[in-house]
Structures are given as structure tokens and as C-alpha cells.
Enzyme design. Structure first.
Site, PDB file in Angstrom:
ATOM      1  N   ILE A   1       2.035   4.512   1.508  1.00 11.08           N
ATOM      2  CA  ILE A   1       0.922   5.350   2.478  1.00 11.08           C
ATOM      3  C   ILE A   1       0.234   4.659   3.488  1.00 11.08           C
ATOM      4  O   ILE A   1      -0.110   3.573   3.054  1.00 11.08           O
ATOM      5  CB  ILE A   1      -0.151   5.990   1.398  1.00 11.08           C
ATOM      6  CG1 ILE A   1       0.785   7.101   0.357  1.00 11.08           C
ATOM      7  CG2 ILE A   1      -1.187   6.968   2.201  1.00 11.08           C
ATOM      8  CD1 ILE A   1      -0.273   7.602  -0.666  1.00 11.08           C
TER       9      ILE A   1
ATOM     10  N   GLY B   1      -5.967   4.820   5.612  1.00 11.00           N
ATOM     11  CA  GLY B   1      -6.767   5.395   6.458  1.00 11.00           C
ATOM     12  C   GLY B   1      -7.402   4.724   7.375  1.00 11.00           C
ATOM     13  O   GLY B   1      -7.598   5.273   8.747  1.00 11.00           O
ATOM     14  N   VAL B   2      -7.777   3.406   7.107  1.00 11.54           N
ATOM     15  CA  VAL B   2      -8.301   2.720   8.277  1.00 11.54           C
ATOM     16  C   VAL B   2      -7.642   2.354   9.539  1.00 11.54           C
ATOM     17  O   VAL B   2      -7.903   2.330  10.577  1.00 11.54           O
ATOM     18  CB  VAL B   2      -9.157   1.491   7.715  1.00 11.54           C
ATOM     19  CG1 VAL B   2     -10.380   1.687   6.673  1.00 11.54           C
ATOM     20  CG2 VAL B   2      -8.011   0.592   6.913  1.00 11.54           C
TER      21      VAL B   2
ATOM     22  N   GLU C   1      -7.891   2.998  13.243  1.00 15.43           N
ATOM     23  CA  GLU C   1      -7.572   1.997  14.388  1.00 15.43           C
ATOM     24  C   GLU C   1      -6.729   2.641  15.581  1.00 15.43           C
ATOM     25  O   GLU C   1      -6.854   2.242  16.330  1.00 15.43           O
ATOM     26  CB  GLU C   1      -6.863   0.713  13.703  1.00 15.43           C
ATOM     27  CG  GLU C   1      -6.514  -0.636  14.632  1.00 15.43           C
ATOM     28  CD  GLU C   1      -7.842  -1.039  15.313  1.00 15.43           C
ATOM     29  OE1 GLU C   1      -7.508  -1.573  16.478  1.00 15.43           O
ATOM     30  OE2 GLU C   1      -8.874  -1.019  14.962  1.00 15.43           O
TER      31      GLU C   1
ATOM     32  N   HIS D   1       1.078  -1.252   0.077  1.00 12.26           N
ATOM     33  CA  HIS D   1       0.258   0.053   0.127  1.00 12.26           C
ATOM     34  C   HIS D   1       0.786   1.230  -0.031  1.00 12.26           C
ATOM     35  O   HIS D   1       0.839   1.765   0.979  1.00 12.26           O
ATOM     36  CB  HIS D   1      -1.105   0.056   0.968  1.00 12.26           C
ATOM     37  CG  HIS D   1      -1.967   1.013   1.106  1.00 12.26           C
ATOM     38  ND1 HIS D   1      -2.074   2.370   1.767  1.00 12.26           N
ATOM     39  CD2 HIS D   1      -3.427   0.759   0.727  1.00 12.26           C
ATOM     40  CE1 HIS D   1      -3.260   2.768   1.486  1.00 12.26           C
ATOM     41  NE2 HIS D   1      -3.910   2.142   0.723  1.00 12.26           N
TER      42      HIS D   1
END
Length: 150
Positions: free
Chosen positions: A60, A63-64, A68, A54
Site C-alpha cells: 500500500i 498516505g504521507v 508529498e 509497506h
């Protein structure tokens, strides 16, 4: 509960508070907290497993995973302020609302994680969360969590 700049939780203390372990532990230290807010830090390293895919050539932090990290920070806040330490209780996500991603997080950054209570109850709590790098917001979210037996 803590003085500004005082190291409140290091990794051993975080491991006592949270059930998360590598590679899912996303809080490296707690800088400060009081009854309503907490400030923690995640040191984002190129060695994180998720950077392999990723994205190759342009890593990067998803976002999840920022959300978390904020949720784990909220878990520490709930455990400390609701007197849950040593109780075996866990803090589980129930809802994620109004998530916004403002700026990418890449290897080498120190991700500031700030979380506070919106509503505090014995079994269900609502939080606001904001992740940032050098004062620039990368992610903001509101979420709800349930306190339950393991």
C-alpha cells in the site's frame, strides 16, 4: 494555459521544475493546468522502494507519500503561475491540515493528483489537494507552502 488532455509536462520538464529526484520524485506527468489548478499523474509501480516494507504481501502506498505527491504537484503549479521558473526558488511545506485517507493505493494504479490554490501570495500559498484513482478519492488535504531561496 493548457488544453484538456494535452501533455504539458513530461519527466524532463518536471525535473527542470522540481529539485526532487528518484526515489522522492512522485510526479510522472502533468496533464493540464491553468492559473488556479493543476492535474498531474503518478504511475504507481510495484518497483517503488516503499512497497518493500509497506506492507510485505499487501503493498500500500503510504498516505504521507500521497500528500508529498500532491505537494510536488502544487510546487509545479506555484513555479509556473508565480513566474518562479529559473529563479532558484523552492516551495517548502509549512502546514498540513485536514488530511483524510479514503482508499488504499496499490501497485498498478494511476494516481490522479489535482491541486488548486486556496490563497495565492508572493511568499506563502495555501492549496487544496485531492488524489484519486478512476474518480474514487484516495486522499484529500489542505496545506500551506512557503516560497524561499534554495
Amino acid at each position: 494555459m493548457s488544453e484538456p488532455g494535452e501533455l504539458v509536462y513530461d519527466i524532463p520538464k518536471i525535473l527542470e521544475a522540481l529539485p526532487h529526484r528518484y526515489p522522492m520524485l512522485l510526479v510522472d506527468r502533468v496533464v493540464s493546468f491553468d492559473e488556479e489548478e493543476i492535474h498531474a499523474v503518478k504511475a504507481v509501480s510495484f518497483n517503488e522502494d516503499f512497497f518493500q516494507g509497506h506492507f510485505p504481501g499487501r503493498p500500500i502506498m503510504p498516505g504521507v507519500l500521497q500528500i508529498e505527491a500532491l505537494a510536488q504537484t502544487a510546487g509545479i503549479l506555484a513555479i509556473e503561475t508565480l513566474g518562479l521558473a529559473g529563479s532558484g526558488k523552492l516551495v517548502f511545506f509549512m502546514a498540513i491540515e485536514e488530511a483524510k485517507f479514503r482508499s488504499p493505493v496499490t501497485p498498478g494504479h494511476l494516481l490522479d493528483l489535482k491541486v488548486g490554490f486556496v490563497q495565492k501570495r508572493a511568499r506563502v500559498c495555501k492549496f487544496w489537494g485531492k488524489a484519486s484513482i478512476d474518480g474514487k478519492v484516495t486522499c484529500e488535504v489542505n496545506f500551506t507552502a512557503m516560497i524561499a531561496d534554495a
